[in-house]
Design an enzyme around this catalytic site. Structure first.
Site, PDB file in Angstrom:
ATOM      1  N   GLU A  67       8.752  19.100  24.886  1.00  8.98           N
ATOM      2  CA  GLU A  67       8.300  20.077  25.097  1.00  8.98           C
ATOM      3  C   GLU A  67       6.809  20.007  24.410  1.00  8.98           C
ATOM      4  O   GLU A  67       5.753  20.103  25.297  1.00  8.98           O
ATOM      5  CB  GLU A  67       8.580  21.273  24.348  1.00  8.98           C
ATOM      6  CG  GLU A  67       7.656  22.650  24.396  1.00  8.98           C
ATOM      7  CD  GLU A  67       7.857  23.592  23.260  1.00  8.98           C
ATOM      8  OE1 GLU A  67       6.871  23.850  22.470  1.00  8.98           O
ATOM      9  OE2 GLU A  67       8.944  23.802  22.836  1.00  8.98           O
ATOM     10  N   GLU A 138       2.622  12.364  17.667  1.00  5.53           N
ATOM     11  CA  GLU A 138       3.082  13.630  17.729  1.00  5.53           C
ATOM     12  C   GLU A 138       4.116  13.878  16.577  1.00  5.53           C
ATOM     13  O   GLU A 138       4.557  14.920  16.096  1.00  5.53           O
ATOM     14  CB  GLU A 138       3.521  14.084  18.970  1.00  5.53           C
ATOM     15  CG  GLU A 138       4.143  15.567  19.309  1.00  5.53           C
ATOM     16  CD  GLU A 138       3.014  16.790  18.858  1.00  5.53           C
ATOM     17  OE1 GLU A 138       3.366  17.870  18.602  1.00  5.53           O
ATOM     18  OE2 GLU A 138       1.884  16.314  19.004  1.00  5.53           O
TER      19      GLU A 138
END
Length: 346
Positions: A67, A138
């Protein structure tokens, strides 16, 4: 081109000037179009029927991690974070969330730049980049615990996290598992043309929804008390019951009815009594985590120090109130009141 199209009959207030249409694109993407001539903002939301329950063993958190990665860049818009920047620069906002069975992405933006915003949004589901460098950054950025789960342990097993990420996306992000809602001021015909142009390229691999049948709680998990020492100051009492998911009874909305009564704060309510006694400072009641197979109804009470010392009495008062509701049965005027307040929100 859409393979199905029909105006949907939707129960709505008479003052609702919006128009609705449901259609299914040839790639099996299901779409709901909403035309509102009075809006000054446009919005879209894509729900993918894939969530944390689909995480591969040993890569827990991968669905949520994916996501985050889709926001970075796409083949058509390779500049990192250009999607989020475009949205905020044009008066909008964007976000997403991952639940057990769903991942949902959404945004709103000014009407004059909706087409480009929608095009950028569509690329999430067509050709996202998910570069190796961005993947590693990330993993480090989201949360320190992810480093062990999504970097250290996979590496020890000889797994490449980015490879698993791309594999998870390719295997699960199929158009037939997606539902899109688009809200704008344009006519339904114009919106439909726009949606067909932007979203027709999403691949359909004809995936089946992941289902986890059964109930998570057996008799040994019920009627038990769990005590935990909180990190933050304060006391919280949480009571939870396994229930049938209210989505199966969405027209009657039993959980909304019960949460309205149990969570009421007026005179004569459970919270009013607890507050008067000096035992509570807040109370919430409603359906918590849910799937299509199981759900939980929760009552959460913020306790004072004195309330913490009278926890058993508080539980007793809660069950007395529930027993009172059972004896009284459902009241039409309360149902109508809850229904009216719910409709006013929309």
């Amino acid at each position: 081109m859409a393979v199905g199209k029909d105006d949907v009959e939707i129960v709505k207030p008479r003052t609702d000037k919006r128009h609705y249409r449901r259609l299914v694109l040839s790639n099996s993407l299901q779409v709901l179009l909403i035309s509102d001539p009075d809006t000054d903002k446009c919005a879209a939301s894509m729900n993918v029927t894939v969530g944390s329950f689909s995480d591969p063993v040993g890569l827990e958190g991968l669905a949520h991690f994916l996501e985050h990665m889709l926001f970075y860049a796409s083949e058509k818009y390779p500049l990192e974070d250009s999607y989020s920047k475009y949205i905020t620069e044009h008066g909008g906002s964007t976000n997403a969330f991952t639940s057990s069975e769903h991942t949902n992405y959404y945004f709103d933006v000014n009407t004059d730049c909706f087409e480009e915003a929608l095009d950028r949004f569509a690329q999430f589901f067509i050709k996202p980049l998910m570069s190796a460098d961005a993947t590693m950054r990330e993993i480090k950025a989201v949360d320190s615990g992810n480093w062990d789960t999504l970097a250290v342990r996979p590496k020890d097993r000889g797994q490449d996290t980015r490879h698993e990420l791309l594999k998870f996306y390719d295997e699960n992000y199929s158009a037939n598992l997606m539902h899109l809602v688009v809200y704008t001021k344009e006519s339904l015909d114009k919106i439909q043309t726009l949606v067909e142009d932007k979203f027709q390229e999403i691949r359909n691999t004809d995936r089946s929804c992941y289902q986890l049948p059964g109930q998570p709680c057996t008799s040994e998990h019920l009627q038990i008390l769990v005590r935990a020492v909180p990190i933050k100051q304060g006391h919280k009492l949480r009571i939870a019951w396994p229930i049938t998911p209210s989505i199966h009874h969405y027209k009657e909305a039993p959980c909304r009815y019960l949460s309205h009564l149990i969570g009421h704060e007026g005179e004569g309510s459970l919270f009013y009594v607890l507050k008067t006694l000096g035992w509570a400072t807040g109370l919430f009641a409603g359906e918590g985590d849910w799937t299509l197979e199981f759900s939980f109804f929760e009552v959460v009470i913020e306790l004072t120090d004195a309330g913490h010392e009278h926890m058993q009495e508080i539980v007793g008062l809660l069950f007395k109130y529930i027993n009172l509701l059972q004896q009284s049965g459902a009241c039409k005027w309360i149902f109508d009141e809850v229904h009216s307040s719910y409709m006013c929100i929309y």
